[in-house]
Design a protein around this motif. Structure first.
Motif, short mmCIF file in Angstrom:
data_model
loop_
_atom_site.label_atom_id
_atom_site.label_comp_id
_atom_site.label_asym_id
_atom_site.label_seq_id
_atom_site.Cartn_x
_atom_site.Cartn_y
_atom_site.Cartn_z
N TYR A 31 0.78 -1.08 0.23
CA TYR A 31 0.27 0.08 -0.07
C TYR A 31 1.00 1.10 0.54
CZ TYR A 31 -3.78 -3.18 1.44
OH TYR A 31 -4.56 -4.23 1.71
N GLY A 32 1.90 1.23 1.21
CA GLY A 32 2.30 2.72 0.50
C GLY A 32 3.56 2.70 0.03
N ARG A 37 4.98 5.74 -5.04
CA ARG A 37 6.05 5.41 -6.57
C ARG A 37 4.41 6.38 -7.71
NH1 ARG A 37 3.17 0.11 -7.96
NH2 ARG A 37 1.27 0.53 -9.04
N PRO A 38 5.20 7.24 -8.28
CA PRO A 38 4.99 8.47 -9.27
C PRO A 38 3.96 7.44 -9.24
CG PRO A 38 7.24 8.05 -9.67
CD PRO A 38 7.01 7.19 -8.31
N GLU A 39 2.51 8.33 -9.70
CA GLU A 39 1.66 7.38 -10.44
C GLU A 39 1.87 8.59 -11.97
OE1 GLU A 39 -1.29 5.84 -12.58
OE2 GLU A 39 -0.38 5.77 -10.25
N LEU A 47 0.31 9.34 -5.69
CA LEU A 47 -0.61 9.85 -5.14
C LEU A 47 -0.93 10.15 -3.21
CD1 LEU A 47 -2.51 6.42 -6.10
CD2 LEU A 47 -2.48 8.58 -6.95
N LEU A 48 0.04 9.81 -3.20
CA LEU A 48 0.41 10.78 -0.80
C LEU A 48 0.79 12.15 -1.39
CD1 LEU A 48 0.59 9.82 2.01
CD2 LEU A 48 3.39 10.01 1.05
N LEU A 52 -1.76 15.49 -0.27
CA LEU A 52 -1.17 15.85 0.88
C LEU A 52 -1.30 17.51 0.34
CD1 LEU A 52 1.83 13.90 1.80
CD2 LEU A 52 0.21 14.31 3.95
N ARG A 53 -0.48 17.51 -0.87
CA ARG A 53 -1.21 18.97 -1.57
C ARG A 53 -2.29 19.54 -2.02
NH1 ARG A 53 1.07 19.02 -7.50
NH2 ARG A 53 -1.29 18.11 -7.41
#
Length: 72
Positions: A31-32, A37-39, A47-48, A52-53
């Motif tokens: 999951y992490g 990783r770049p999407e 995605l993270l 966050l942004r």
């Protein structure tokens, strides 16, 4: 939308994204990695980073993206 309502919306989005990740890959250790990783669908941004942004709108977009991956 009140601050409390937004908090609940964020929580719902994050839990929905987690459920989608579980359906995409049953291995929790991935999951992490998937989130970091770049999407390509987001121009190479993870995605993270989107969540966050961009806050609630980013969480909503990521959740929709993961649901779309499941329903393909």
């Amino acid at each position: 939308m009140s601050e409390e309502e937004e908090r609940w919306e964020r929580l719902d989005g994050i839990l929905g994204a987690h459920r989608s990740l579980r359906l995409i890959s049953p291995e929790p250790t991935l999951y992490g990695e998937r989130l970091r990783r770049p999407e390509p669908a987001f121009g190479g941004v993870s995605l993270l980073e989107i969540m966050l942004r961009d806050g609630l709108s980013g969480i909503t977009r990521v959740r929709a993206h993961l649901v779309a991956l499941i329903t393909r």
